[in-house]
Write an enzyme that holds these catalytic residues in place. Structure first.
Site, PDB file in Angstrom:
ATOM      1  N   GLY B  30       0.794  -1.221   0.000  1.00 55.65           N
ATOM      2  CA  GLY B  30       0.000   0.000   0.000  1.00 55.65           C
ATOM      3  C   GLY B  30       0.824   1.266   0.000  1.00 55.65           C
ATOM      4  N   CYS B 238     -27.625  -9.947 -15.915  1.00 57.85           N
ATOM      5  CA  CYS B 238     -27.061  -9.540 -17.208  1.00 57.85           C
ATOM      6  C   CYS B 238     -28.032  -9.929 -18.321  1.00 57.85           C
ATOM      7  CB  CYS B 238     -25.706 -10.225 -17.430  1.00 57.85           C
ATOM      8  SG  CYS B 238     -25.070 -10.029 -19.100  1.00 57.85           S
ATOM      9  N   CYS B 241     -26.070 -12.882 -20.575  1.00 63.86           N
ATOM     10  CA  CYS B 241     -25.714 -14.188 -20.028  1.00 63.86           C
ATOM     11  C   CYS B 241     -26.499 -14.523 -18.763  1.00 63.86           C
ATOM     12  CB  CYS B 241     -24.217 -14.279 -19.750  1.00 63.86           C
ATOM     13  SG  CYS B 241     -23.682 -13.345 -18.314  1.00 63.86           S
ATOM     14  N   CYS B 263     -22.952  -7.523 -18.576  1.00 62.77           N
ATOM     15  CA  CYS B 263     -21.709  -7.664 -17.822  1.00 62.77           C
ATOM     16  C   CYS B 263     -20.676  -6.677 -18.351  1.00 62.77           C
ATOM     17  CB  CYS B 263     -21.131  -9.071 -17.991  1.00 62.77           C
ATOM     18  SG  CYS B 263     -22.057 -10.341 -17.160  1.00 62.77           S
ATOM     19  N   CYS B 269     -18.663 -12.745 -19.585  1.00 64.42           N
ATOM     20  CA  CYS B 269     -19.980 -12.836 -20.212  1.00 64.42           C
ATOM     21  C   CYS B 269     -19.941 -13.828 -21.382  1.00 64.42           C
ATOM     22  CB  CYS B 269     -20.405 -11.449 -20.690  1.00 64.42           C
ATOM     23  SG  CYS B 269     -22.150 -11.294 -21.087  1.00 64.42           S
TER      24      CYS B 269
END
Lengths: 265, 279
Positions: B30, B238, B241, B263, B269
């Protein structure tokens, strides 16, 4: 014979020893010594360039000092020299036990953050993580400095000068500091707003038992707020004493000049 | 591969310098490591940081994938993929599971990553405190001293203004209980996926910073006790899909107000639809 009063020695909240600050060959402030006791308000007066703001910034750790000691009676570890303290410790003091009120509220506030966020920042800086509590506390403090609750989500840029200054005071006092540094807190405000702010400050200082160091060139401000007075000229402290004593019976030539220069209405 | 280029465009000394920055970033999760960012043959904001990190990580055996907002076929993704096809000659793929190095802009793939993969993020502004505290000297000090109260001021402002934490992307996280990090502008939906088996590297070219989240590092999204973190998602399946667990894009399909949700991760997808047809 009167009964012997048992004296308990009071530890000064702030003990300043031989504090000096030079800007190259020029003197910022030189050999300043004083004690500040809990609940006491000390006024520092002097003309522009007399070193009073330099002194305040040295005390608050905003400027590095060249020599001397600034011993603060910390809650946890007792008296500690804040000049030799590590930076994290000093910054921690700066957001818990100390507060600094700038002359220009723009220096002390975050102008792009709402009034509530400004007050809440210090709470969040010491670990508050409950939104409801933070907001409640911020609201309480806004009420104490006479800012309407409906303004809590407004940005300080939309506030008047007096309101900004009051907001800055609320933001500083929210963590319950024991020592407040004020640099010309009433500078730049018109007289009626000044009077209101002074009234508020006097109330807060007395009610919360704060110690404060107030730098100003306005003798009326110190007459109202300060218990003791320090007069500075050319970086030196030329006179100290109780406020009324110094103002009513000035000894040093410069103090006499200062007192006699106040305009009467 | 054109032999006039060194492998993966950058010269070996530069890659060495970047790898050192990456190693430091991995050791201090970080923490933003400064590095001497080079000019790349693309404008700032197009992923110059990510490209340099990818260049330093790639080996000739790697399989490379680039996604931009989840899609493999957008301008940014296509141009960077072509760039490395040309300068490194590595194999490229659109399949998340086949790739060993994935460079991404604004998304984490839906498919879980593995220990053998590296995810490289393009970061526009690495400093999470930037818009709260404009002084870089001060923000560095705040990171060093772990003074992160200000980050919550931003979240406080969100709640005060919108009634909830309205930050929807670049949602600040605390890495391994120490550094607060900007996870680049990924949607906050992706924040839980920052705790991953793969090595995650972040490159900011213009800002000259590299930082990293090593595998299995603890990453916590900041929040309030009474307003906990919520990785929100559009409340639809979605359209193509039928996935109900993926991040969705809203797509306008005509000029009569028609819209569908699909998606954002095109590979995810497509793979689902293929499977659906096979079954």
């Amino acid at each position: 014979m009167t009964a012997a009063v048992k004296e308990t020695p009071v530890t000064p909240l702030l003990e300043v020893r031989n504090l000096s600050k030079f800007y190259g060959a020029r003197i910022g402030c030189e050999n300043v010594n004083f004690n500040l006791y809990p609940g006491e308000v000390l006024g520092i007066v002097g003309e522009s360039g007399s070193g009073k703001s330099t002194l305040l910034n040295c005390l608050a750790g905003h400027l590095p000092s060249d020599s001397g000691e600034v011993i603060f009676d910390t809650r946890a570890d007792g008296p500690q020299d804040t000049l030799t303290m590590s930076e994290p410790e000093r910054r921690m003091l700066g957001r818990t036990d100390w507060a600094f009120v700038h002359q220009n509220p723009r220096d002390g506030l975050r102008m792009r953050i709402s009034a509530g966020g400004n007050v809440g920042e210090r709470l969040m800086a010491v670990g508050a993580r409950h939104y409801g509590d933070i907001r409640q506390e911020a609201g309480d403090w806004l009420a104490r400095v006479e800012i309407d609750m409906s303004r809590i989500d407004d940005r300080p840029s939309g506030f008047s000068g007096g309101m900004q200054q009051r907001l800055q005071i609320a933001r500083n006092l929210v963590t319950g500091p024991r020592l407040v540094f004020m640099d010309e807190p009433t500078g730049g405000l018109d007289v009626s707003v000044q009077a209101r702010l002074l009234d508020l400050l006097r109330g807060l200082v007395r009610r919360l038992g704060l110690s404060a160091i107030i730098v100003t060139h306005d003798l009326a401000v110190v007459r109202l707020l300060a218990d003791r007075l320090m007069v500075m000229k050319g970086g030196q402290v030329v006179e100290t004493g109780l406020t009324d004593q110094v103002l009513d019976d000035p000894q040093h030539a410069y103090t006499q000049l200062l007192v006699s220069s106040v305009l009467q209405v | 591969m054109i032999s006039n280029y060194n492998f993966a465009y950058l010269d070996e000394q530069t890659k060495r310098m970047i790898r050192r920055a990456i190693l430091k970033g991995v050791s201090v999760p970080g923490y933003q490591v400064p590095f001497a960012s080079r000019e790349m043959p693309m404008p700032y904001g197009w992923g110059t940081g990510g490209v340099q990190v990818s260049a330093a990580c790639l080996t000739p055996d790697d399989t490379f994938k680039v996604i931009d907002q989840g899609a493999d076929d957008t301008t940014n993704a296509v141009s960077i993929r072509k760039f490395f096809e040309k300068t490194a000659g590595v194999a490229v793929t659109e399949r998340t599971s086949d790739a060993t190095v994935i460079q991404t802009r604004h998304r984490i793939p839906e498919t879980d990553l593995t220990e053998d993969q590296i995810l490289v993020y393009q970061v526009p502004i690495p400093e999470p405190l930037r818009f709260l505290e404009p002084r870089e000297t001060e923000t560095r000090k705040m990171h060093a001293l772990e003074e992160y109260g200000l980050m919550h001021v931003k979240l406080y402002e969100d709640i005060a203004k919108h009634g909830e934490i309205a930050t929807a992307y670049a949602y600040p996280v605390k890495v391994e209980g120490r550094y607060v990090m900007d996870p680049s502008p990924i949607p906050k939906f992706d924040n839980p996926k920052l705790e991953s088996a793969a090595l995650q590297l972040f490159g900011a070219g213009r800002e000259q910073r590299i930082y990293a989240v090593p595998p299995y590092t603890k990453v916590v999204s900041l929040d309030f006790e009474d307003y906990p973190f919520d990785p929100s998602r559009a409340d639809h399946p979605c359209e193509l899909c039928g996935a109900e667990d993926s991040y969705l894009d809203e797509v306008i399909v005509d000029d009569a107000g028609g819209r569908i949700f699909v998606c954002s991760d095109t590979d995810y997808c497509a793979a689902r639809r293929e499977k659906g047809e096979a079954a």
